[in-house]
Design a protein around this motif. Structure first.
Motif, PDB file in Angstrom:
ATOM      1  N   UNK A   1       0.825  -1.205   0.000  1.00 15.85           N
ATOM      2  CA  UNK A   1       0.000   0.000   0.000  1.00 15.85           C
ATOM      3  C   UNK A   1       0.862   1.259   0.000  1.00 15.85           C
ATOM      4  N   UNK A   2       1.968   1.227   0.712  1.00 10.94           N
ATOM      5  CA  UNK A   2       2.872   2.365   0.745  1.00 10.94           C
ATOM      6  C   UNK A   2       2.316   3.594   1.419  1.00 10.94           C
ATOM      7  N   UNK A   3       1.360   3.420   2.311  1.00  6.55           N
ATOM      8  CA  UNK A   3       0.765   4.563   2.988  1.00  6.55           C
ATOM      9  C   UNK A   3       1.576   4.986   4.198  1.00  6.55           C
ATOM     10  N   UNK A   4       1.700   6.291   4.331  1.00  9.20           N
ATOM     11  CA  UNK A   4       2.364   6.870   5.492  1.00  9.20           C
ATOM     12  C   UNK A   4       1.307   7.129   6.564  1.00  9.20           C
ATOM     13  N   UNK A   5       1.736   7.153   7.808  1.00 12.60           N
ATOM     14  CA  UNK A   5       0.880   7.603   8.895  1.00 12.60           C
ATOM     15  C   UNK A   5       1.706   8.545   9.769  1.00 12.60           C
ATOM     16  N   UNK A   6       1.076   9.149  10.745  1.00 12.60           N
ATOM     17  CA  UNK A   6       1.753  10.142  11.578  1.00 12.60           C
ATOM     18  C   UNK A   6       2.990   9.552  12.251  1.00 12.60           C
ATOM     19  N   UNK A   7       2.905   8.317  12.720  1.00 20.11           N
ATOM     20  CA  UNK A   7       4.049   7.692  13.392  1.00 20.11           C
ATOM     21  C   UNK A   7       5.230   7.530  12.444  1.00 20.11           C
ATOM     22  N   UNK A   8       4.965   7.166  11.192  1.00 18.99           N
ATOM     23  CA  UNK A   8       6.051   7.029  10.213  1.00 18.99           C
ATOM     24  C   UNK A   8       6.684   8.382   9.897  1.00 18.99           C
ATOM     25  N   UNK A   9       5.869   9.420   9.826  1.00 15.53           N
ATOM     26  CA  UNK A   9       6.391  10.764   9.582  1.00 15.53           C
ATOM     27  C   UNK A   9       7.305  11.184  10.740  1.00 15.53           C
ATOM     28  N   UNK A  10       6.824  11.018  11.966  1.00  9.91           N
ATOM     29  CA  UNK A  10       7.620  11.412  13.130  1.00  9.91           C
ATOM     30  C   UNK A  10       8.874  10.551  13.263  1.00  9.91           C
ATOM     31  N   UNK A  11       8.751   9.275  12.938  1.00  7.72           N
ATOM     32  CA  UNK A  11       9.917   8.393  12.975  1.00  7.72           C
ATOM     33  C   UNK A  11      10.957   8.838  11.941  1.00  7.72           C
ATOM     34  N   UNK A  12      10.492   9.244  10.761  1.00  4.09           N
ATOM     35  CA  UNK A  12      11.421   9.736   9.733  1.00  4.09           C
ATOM     36  C   UNK A  12      12.149  10.983  10.220  1.00  4.09           C
ATOM     37  N   UNK A  13      11.445  11.857  10.924  1.00  3.11           N
ATOM     38  CA  UNK A  13      12.091  13.056  11.464  1.00  3.11           C
ATOM     39  C   UNK A  13      13.103  12.689  12.540  1.00  3.11           C
ATOM     40  N   UNK A  14      12.721  11.757  13.407  1.00  2.00           N
ATOM     41  CA  UNK A  14      13.632  11.326  14.481  1.00  2.00           C
ATOM     42  C   UNK A  14      14.907  10.725  13.912  1.00  2.00           C
ATOM     43  N   UNK A  15      14.788   9.924  12.869  1.00  4.84           N
ATOM     44  CA  UNK A  15      15.933   9.208  12.305  1.00  4.84           C
ATOM     45  C   UNK A  15      16.770  10.057  11.348  1.00  4.84           C
ATOM     46  N   UNK A  16      16.231  11.183  10.949  1.00  5.66           N
ATOM     47  CA  UNK A  16      16.924  12.017   9.963  1.00  5.66           C
ATOM     48  C   UNK A  16      18.135  12.706  10.593  1.00  5.66           C
ATOM     49  N   UNK A  17      18.928  13.290   9.738  1.00  2.00           N
ATOM     50  CA  UNK A  17      20.088  14.058  10.201  1.00  2.00           C
ATOM     51  C   UNK A  17      19.750  15.532  10.337  1.00  2.00           C
ATOM     52  N   UNK A  18      18.469  15.836  10.348  1.00  7.22           N
ATOM     53  CA  UNK A  18      18.025  17.216  10.479  1.00  7.22           C
ATOM     54  C   UNK A  18      18.360  17.768  11.858  1.00  7.22           C
ATOM     55  N   UNK A  19      18.605  19.056  11.889  1.00  3.30           N
ATOM     56  CA  UNK A  19      18.791  19.736  13.165  1.00  3.30           C
ATOM     57  C   UNK A  19      17.426  19.866  13.840  1.00  3.30           C
ATOM     58  N   UNK A  20      17.404  19.848  15.156  1.00  2.00           N
ATOM     59  CA  UNK A  20      16.140  19.979  15.870  1.00  2.00           C
ATOM     60  C   UNK A  20      15.480  21.321  15.553  1.00  2.00           C
ATOM     61  N   UNK A  21      16.263  22.343  15.271  1.00  4.46           N
ATOM     62  CA  UNK A  21      15.692  23.647  14.914  1.00  4.46           C
ATOM     63  C   UNK A  21      14.907  23.557  13.605  1.00  4.46           C
ATOM     64  N   UNK A  22      15.356  22.724  12.665  1.00  7.02           N
ATOM     65  CA  UNK A  22      14.643  22.543  11.401  1.00  7.02           C
ATOM     66  C   UNK A  22      13.312  21.809  11.633  1.00  7.02           C
ATOM     67  N   UNK A  23      13.349  20.800  12.477  1.00  9.92           N
ATOM     68  CA  UNK A  23      12.130  20.052  12.786  1.00  9.92           C
ATOM     69  C   UNK A  23      11.150  20.949  13.534  1.00  9.92           C
ATOM     70  N   UNK A  24      11.667  21.738  14.472  1.00  9.83           N
ATOM     71  CA  UNK A  24      10.835  22.663  15.233  1.00  9.83           C
ATOM     72  C   UNK A  24      10.132  23.646  14.298  1.00  9.83           C
ATOM     73  N   UNK A  25      10.858  24.208  13.357  1.00  6.63           N
ATOM     74  CA  UNK A  25      10.266  25.153  12.404  1.00  6.63           C
ATOM     75  C   UNK A  25       9.189  24.474  11.566  1.00  6.63           C
ATOM     76  N   UNK A  26       9.411  23.233  11.180  1.00  3.03           N
ATOM     77  CA  UNK A  26       8.410  22.500  10.392  1.00  3.03           C
ATOM     78  C   UNK A  26       7.141  22.267  11.201  1.00  3.03           C
TER      79      UNK A  26
END
Length: 134
Positions: free
Chosen positions: A105-130
């Protein structure tokens, strides 16, 4: 992040609270009472962001599947939203593509989105702004 909050030497209280909120589902200890409301607020805000992005990514997934790899990724990035920074859009589009490849199905859900943010190399300031952008 929790230590910085407790010790009072946090450079950005919201960033630290969001960092804790993103891992709240794994918490075993109770939250310190003086920060519980702030952390829970960031958890709710991050979940709303995750739900909104998941809906947009799932809607764009149909269009992205019929395009080239590069075009599909661009469609997914655009679906995340223009107010979200390019690095965050890229990280979430990559997660959506990965999700599509890993499941039928390839469907995303909120948990997958948040998990992607957690696992990313993004700075917390970038996630906060998003998260603030929604």
């Amino acid at each position: 992040s929790m230590q910085r909050l407790l010790m009072g030497d946090s450079d950005n209280v919201d960033e630290d609270a969001l960092c804790i909120a993103l891992t709240l589902h794994r918490a075993t200890a109770p939250l310190p009472q003086e920060f519980e409301a702030l952390i829970q607020d960031w958890r709710r805000r991050s979940e709303r962001f995750g739900q909104a992005v998941a809906i947009r990514l799932n809607n764009a997934n149909v269009l992205a599947a019929s395009r080239s790899s590069r075009g599909g990724r661009s469609a997914l990035e655009a679906a995340v939203g223009g107010r979200v920074s390019k690095p965050v859009r890229s990280a979430l589009a990559a997660a959506a593509l990965s999700c599509r490849l890993e499941s039928a199905q390839g469907n995303m859900d909120a948990d997958l989105v948040l998990d992607a943010l957690r696992r990313s190399e993004l700075q917390m300031s970038e996630i906060l702004a998003a998260v603030r952008s929604t």
